[in-house]
Design a protein around this motif. Structure first.
Motif, PDB file in Angstrom:
ATOM      1  N   GLY A  35       3.337  14.794  -9.202  1.00  0.00           N
ATOM      2  CA  GLY A  35       4.456  15.673  -8.946  1.00  0.00           C
ATOM      3  C   GLY A  35       4.903  15.802  -7.505  1.00  0.00           C
ATOM      4  N   VAL A  36       4.566  14.828  -6.672  1.00  0.00           N
ATOM      5  CA  VAL A  36       4.949  14.880  -5.256  1.00  0.00           C
ATOM      6  C   VAL A  36       5.758  13.636  -4.910  1.00  0.00           C
ATOM      7  N   GLN A  37       6.940  13.860  -4.349  1.00  0.00           N
ATOM      8  CA  GLN A  37       7.777  12.733  -3.950  1.00  0.00           C
ATOM      9  C   GLN A  37       7.414  12.267  -2.535  1.00  0.00           C
ATOM     10  N   VAL A  86       0.832  -1.195   0.000  1.00  0.00           N
ATOM     11  CA  VAL A  86       0.000   0.000   0.000  1.00  0.00           C
ATOM     12  C   VAL A  86       0.871   1.251   0.000  1.00  0.00           C
ATOM     13  N   ALA A  87       1.911   1.263   0.831  1.00  0.00           N
ATOM     14  CA  ALA A  87       2.793   2.429   0.907  1.00  0.00           C
ATOM     15  C   ALA A  87       3.465   2.683  -0.432  1.00  0.00           C
ATOM     16  N   GLN A  88       3.922   1.639  -1.098  1.00  0.00           N
ATOM     17  CA  GLN A  88       4.581   1.790  -2.399  1.00  0.00           C
ATOM     18  C   GLN A  88       3.621   2.357  -3.435  1.00  0.00           C
ATOM     19  N   ARG A  89       2.363   1.915  -3.406  1.00  0.00           N
ATOM     20  CA  ARG A  89       1.384   2.397  -4.380  1.00  0.00           C
ATOM     21  C   ARG A  89       0.983   3.843  -4.097  1.00  0.00           C
ATOM     22  N   ILE A  90       0.918   4.206  -2.818  1.00  0.00           N
ATOM     23  CA  ILE A  90       0.636   5.600  -2.487  1.00  0.00           C
ATOM     24  C   ILE A  90       1.755   6.491  -3.015  1.00  0.00           C
ATOM     25  N   ALA A  91       3.002   6.064  -2.822  1.00  0.00           N
ATOM     26  CA  ALA A  91       4.136   6.839  -3.322  1.00  0.00           C
ATOM     27  C   ALA A  91       4.085   6.966  -4.837  1.00  0.00           C
TER      28      ALA A  91
END
Length: 590
Positions: free
Chosen positions: A450-452, A438-443
């Motif tokens: 345009g947000v890292q 989930v965290a990887q997909r949110i990133a």
């Protein structure tokens, strides 16, 4: 302001969710067959053996659980030995026959009285007389125990056994839930042989008052034992029980249950239940597929295994029941971070995250996107057209970022804030495949606008420590889960007093730091009113403000799976009850 705080409960629930790795709505289930109020004549049932597979072997079979994790591991088994007096089924408490009825105001079992209390200089109720008095509400609840109940050694179960459990909890630690219950109670007393009454402390109108009973423990077995030795005794692994089953053997790796000959309810459908414990859920699935066991419970299967189960069921190799469970994942915004104080930024992040894809690809569409923090089926679940929702819409996310003047000025693909590319840190727990995915997909989703995002995975002990980033509120974004109960509660999560700080000794659970006056008033009303309609109205208003302000983005409920061989019928998962909740209905298919 009237309030009885149970931060300890929410703290433990939170910590124990975080370390676990992974309940979809089934047709409305029927209530478990209740015990007859009168002694029934045993029915002869053809001998059958049920073989169950579980991943986690419980350390004991005691009906009081140390933590929510312990309850999840042990609950399905202890429900066969010590059926819950009131069992949450689809978030609604119902009797299993251990109590003859559910207490409520209409039947006279729940009553309130106005009492006079003293208040100290801080406004807290004081047992020592002061010059300041106040009139407050005091709640009492009467519990009627089924006179047909018998322990597995033939001894009648009485109200004295319930009072004994209460007395024991005052002497030794019976776990988190028991300690929370003790904190609510002024006294718990026997009225007659089959009736007990709890009187809550003055001004405690907590919604959990219905569960202030004490599950009976056999006084005739345990009273002569040193209370400090109870939890080290043979009883906790081979107890005398009052449910449909009793323990025959509990050795390393396996458990055998046999029918309780003195059980007062419907005859148990299986003469014996053999439970095998295997740490590898894949092995349990193969045992079901090969006929080695009849049924396996897989708590929160990893995405790859869940997909495999769905495919195997489609091919007819197994039967599969899935259900969202009470653990719900969410993304918290730290409102002390200047960038995240802009509501346009929080909303843009919400629009940018493809939550439907998370549910589809990681949960096999066996759960749904959550639009608020009150779960489907809970009291106060809002009409979706009356709250603010954030469907996946990256174009709207880009528009809101632009409106907030977070622009990519140099053409490198990254939006800027104070002259620097935006880089948000997202903290989450390690050793959780689902949460990592989930965290990887949110990133990845935020990268598209345009947000890292930099993901930091921390051990549970580090993440949830009172010195860690959540309680100290040093995070920017945080991904973790909460455990929902039969009642939404929520005061610990969303009130102004719930923001952890040095002033409250870091005991709050409002990690986002959201303090909004009208929402604070609404959550206070929702969790202190004894009127369900007032509660619903207050929950709706709070959620309207919550979804508008968006201190936290709810994601989804995690999923459990129950896998069975072809031919076994009647079993089904429920979001809130242990999977053995309706075992009296299980049978061989026709």
């Amino acid at each position: 302001m009237k309030r009885f705080i149970f931060f300890l409960t929410a703290l433990f629930a939170f910590v124990l969710v975080a370390g676990c790795e992974v309940r979809v709505n089934e047709p409305t289930p029927t209530a478990p067959a209740a015990m007859s109020i009168l002694q029934t004549t045993p029915t002869t049932v053809r001998e059958q053996v049920l073989r169950i597979g579980l991943v986690n072997e419980p350390p004991d079979l005691f009906p009081y659980h140390s933590t929510p994790t312990d309850e999840r591991i042990t609950g399905a088994l202890t429900e066969l030995l010590f059926p819950a007096p009131l069992l949450p089924v689809d978030f609604t408490l119902q009797t299993t026959g251990v109590l003859t009825r559910v207490p409520d105001f209409a039947n006279g079992d729940v009553v309130t009285a106005t009492v006079t209390v003293f208040r100290d200089a801080l406004g807290q109720i004081s047992e020592t007389p002061t010059e300041t008095t106040d009139e407050v509400t005091q709640v009492s609840v009467t519990f009627h125990w089924n006179p047909a109940l018998r322990w597995s050694d033939g001894t009648p179960v009485t109200a004295a056994d319930s009072v004994f459990a209460y007395e024991l909890a005052q002497q030794i630690d019976l776990g988190q839930a028991a300690n929370t219950r003790l904190a609510m109670i002024e006294r718990y007393e026997q009225i007659d042989e089959h009736t007990t009454r709890v009187v809550l402390r003055p001004d405690v109108t907590d919604p959990s008052y219905l569960t202030s009973f004490w599950t009976p423990l056999p006084r005739h077995v345990l009273a002569e034992m040193d209370s400090q030795q109870v939890m080290q005794s043979e009883f906790i692994r081979k107890p005398v029980s009052y449910g449909p089953y009793m323990v025959s053997a509990f050795d390393g790796g396996s458990l055998e249950l046999v029918r309780n000959p003195h059980y007062a309810g419907p005859a148990a459908p299986f003469e014996r239940i053999i439970v095998a414990f295997r740490k590898d859920p894949q092995q349990l699935v193969e045992l079901v597929r090969g006929g080695g066991i009849d049924l396996a419970f897989i708590e929160q299967p990893v995405p790859e295994l869940l997909l495999q189960l769905v495919q195997s069921a489609a091919r007819g190799e197994i039967q599969l029941s899935t259900s969202p469970n009470t653990i719900w994942e969410h993304l918290d915004f730290n409102l002390d971070v200047p960038l995240l104080q802009d509501i346009r930024v929080r909303r843009a992040i919400a629009y940018a995250i493809n939550r439907p894809q998370l549910v589809e690809q990681l949960l096999g569409n066996k759960s749904t996107v959550l639009e608020s923090w009150v779960l489907p089926g809970q009291l106060g679940y809002p009409p979706l057209d009356q709250i603010t929702r954030y469907p996946y819409n990256p174009d709207e996310a880009r528009r809101l970022f632009d409106e907030a003047n977070l622009i990519d000025t140099d053409g490198d693909g990254w939006r800027e804030y104070d002259g620097l590319p935006i880089l948000l840190s997202l903290v989450t727990s390690a050793n959780s495949p689902l949460r990592e995915a989930v965290a990887q997909r949110i990133a990845a989703d935020l990268e598209q606008v345009g947000v890292q995002v930099e993901v930091a995975q921390l051990s549970s002990s580090e993440l949830y420590s009172t010195d860690g980033p959540l309680y100290q509120r040093t995070f920017q974004l945080a991904l973790f889960g909460w455990i929902a109960g039969p009642h939404p509660r929520g005061w610990e999560l969303w009130s102004c007093a719930g923001v952890p700080s040095e002033a409250n000794n870091w005991t709050g659970n409002n990690f986002a730091g959201w303090c909004f006056f009208e929402a604070n008033e609404a959550i206070n009303m929702a969790t202190t009113s004894l009127d369900p309609e007032e509660q619903k109205s207050a929950y709706l208003r709070q959620q309207q403000l919550f979804t508008q302000e968006l201190p936290v983005l709810p994601l989804f409920q995690r999923v459990d799976a129950l896998v069975a061989r072809q031919g076994l019928a009647g079993w089904r998962l429920n979001p809130t009850a242990p999977f053995t909740w309706n075992i009296s209905e299980w049978r061989e298919g026709e």
